[in-house]
Design a protein around this motif. Structure first.
Motif, mmCIF file in Angstrom:
data_model
loop_
_atom_site.group_PDB
_atom_site.id
_atom_site.type_symbol
_atom_site.label_atom_id
_atom_site.label_comp_id
_atom_site.label_asym_id
_atom_site.label_seq_id
_atom_site.Cartn_x
_atom_site.Cartn_y
_atom_site.Cartn_z
ATOM 1 N N MET A 1 0.848 -1.177 0.000
ATOM 2 C CA MET A 1 0.000 0.000 0.000
ATOM 3 C C MET A 1 0.895 1.242 0.000
ATOM 4 N N ARG A 2 0.567 2.160 -0.882
ATOM 5 C CA ARG A 2 1.299 3.421 -0.960
ATOM 6 C C ARG A 2 0.405 4.536 -0.453
ATOM 7 N N ILE A 3 0.910 5.344 0.411
ATOM 8 C CA ILE A 3 0.133 6.423 1.010
ATOM 9 C C ILE A 3 0.780 7.754 0.656
ATOM 10 N N SER A 4 -0.047 8.691 0.194
ATOM 11 C CA SER A 4 0.430 10.039 -0.116
ATOM 12 C C SER A 4 -0.012 10.996 0.972
ATOM 13 N N ASN A 5 0.848 11.932 1.284
ATOM 14 C CA ASN A 5 0.514 13.011 2.196
ATOM 15 C C ASN A 5 0.120 14.192 1.314
ATOM 16 N N VAL A 6 -1.172 14.556 1.308
ATOM 17 C CA VAL A 6 -1.685 15.555 0.366
ATOM 18 C C VAL A 6 -2.215 16.779 1.090
ATOM 19 N N PRO B 1 -2.648 13.280 -6.263
ATOM 20 C CA PRO B 1 -1.320 12.835 -6.694
ATOM 21 C C PRO B 1 -1.359 12.388 -8.160
ATOM 22 N N THR B 2 -0.302 12.634 -8.884
ATOM 23 C CA THR B 2 -0.265 12.275 -10.300
ATOM 24 C C THR B 2 -0.405 10.770 -10.505
ATOM 25 N N SER B 3 -0.050 9.981 -9.504
ATOM 26 C CA SER B 3 -0.127 8.522 -9.623
ATOM 27 C C SER B 3 -1.521 7.971 -9.310
ATOM 28 N N PHE B 4 -2.449 8.816 -8.870
ATOM 29 C CA PHE B 4 -3.766 8.321 -8.451
ATOM 30 C C PHE B 4 -4.736 8.303 -9.628
ATOM 31 N N ASP B 5 -5.089 7.099 -10.078
ATOM 32 C CA ASP B 5 -6.070 6.917 -11.145
ATOM 33 C C ASP B 5 -7.256 6.164 -10.575
ATOM 34 N N PHE B 6 -8.454 6.538 -11.005
ATOM 35 C CA PHE B 6 -9.651 5.856 -10.538
ATOM 36 C C PHE B 6 -10.702 5.853 -11.634
ATOM 37 N N LYS B 7 -11.697 5.002 -11.453
ATOM 38 C CA LYS B 7 -12.849 4.960 -12.349
ATOM 39 C C LYS B 7 -14.032 5.571 -11.602
ATOM 40 N N PRO B 8 -14.890 6.321 -12.296
ATOM 41 C CA PRO B 8 -16.069 6.880 -11.639
ATOM 42 C C PRO B 8 -16.876 5.779 -10.942
ATOM 43 N N LEU C 1 -4.416 3.601 -3.747
ATOM 44 C CA LEU C 1 -5.125 2.543 -4.457
ATOM 45 C C LEU C 1 -6.629 2.770 -4.327
ATOM 46 N N PRO C 2 -7.330 3.067 -5.439
ATOM 47 C CA PRO C 2 -8.787 3.222 -5.353
ATOM 48 C C PRO C 2 -9.448 1.857 -5.185
ATOM 49 N N TYR C 3 -10.622 1.854 -4.600
ATOM 50 C CA TYR C 3 -11.338 0.613 -4.306
ATOM 51 C C TYR C 3 -12.722 0.639 -4.923
#
Length: 159
Positions: A1-6, A26-33, A97-99
Motif C-alpha cells: 500500500m502506498r500512502i500520499s501526504n496531500v 497525486p499524479t499517480s492516483f487513477d480511478f474509475k467513476p 489505491l482506489p477501491y
C-alpha cells in the motif's frame, strides 16, 4: 500500500452534517467513476495516529489536479471530529489505491439507466454523470435521490 501526504485545498461545511473536502490529487492516483478512496486524518493536530475512512470520489476522473469528497459528519465519531478541525493548507493522507467495482464497466451499453440513492449515496452517480461515456452509452438516464430535508440537497451545483 502506498500512502500520499496531500494538501487540503478546501474544507467546508455544506449542511449541518455534510462536509465537502477537496484535496490535491497525486499524479499517480487513477480511478474509475464510482470507486472510492481511503483518506486518513490524524486524531489530533500534529499527531501520527491516523484514522481512516473510505469515501466515494465526487470529482471528474479527468480532473488531474484535485479530488472532491462529500463526507457525512457523525457526532462523536473520531474521524468526524478530526475532520471538523481540518482547514485549507492542512495535510491529510490518501491511500493511492482506489477501491470498488461500482463503476460504469458493470453496465452494458444501451437502453435506460436508473440510478437510486439517498443522501451522500448520490456521490458515485455525481462522478459518473460527469463522464461522457455514460451519456454515450444510454438513451435515457434517470436519477432518483431522497434526502432527509431540503438542507441535505447540497449537490445542486453539480446536478
Amino acid at each position: 500500500m502506498r500512502i500520499s501526504n496531500v494538501s487540503v485545498i478546501s474544507a467546508k461545511s455544506l449542511a449541518e452534517n455534510i462536509f465537502c473536502v477537496e484535496i490535491e490529487r497525486p499524479t499517480s492516483f487513477d480511478f474509475k467513476p464510482g470507486q472510492f478512496a481511503r483518506i486518513g486524518i490524524n486524531r489530533t493536530h500534529g499527531a501520527s495516529d491516523k484514522i481512516w475512512r473510505a469515501q466515494t470520489i465526487v470529482s471528474r476522473a479527468e480532473d488531474n489536479k484535485t479530488l472532491v469528497f462529500y463526507i457525512v459528519y457523525l457526532e462523536g465519531n473520531p474521524f468526524s471530529d478530526a475532520l471538523k478541525k481540518i482547514k485549507s493548507g492542512d495535510k491529510i493522507y490518501l491511500d493511492d489505491l482506489p477501491y470498488g467495482h461500482f463503476t460504469l464497466d458493470r453496465f452494458g451499453p444501451g437502453g435506460d439507466l436508473w440510478l437510486f440513492s439517498t443522501g451522500t449515496g448520490v456521490a458515485p452517480y455525481l462522478c459518473m454523470l460527469q463522464q461522457e461515456k455514460i451519456w454515450e452509452n444510454f438513451s435515457k438516464i434517470t436519477l432518483i435521490c431522497s434526502f432527509r430535508d431540503q438542507t441535505q440537497l447540497v449537490y445542486r451545483d453539480i446536478l
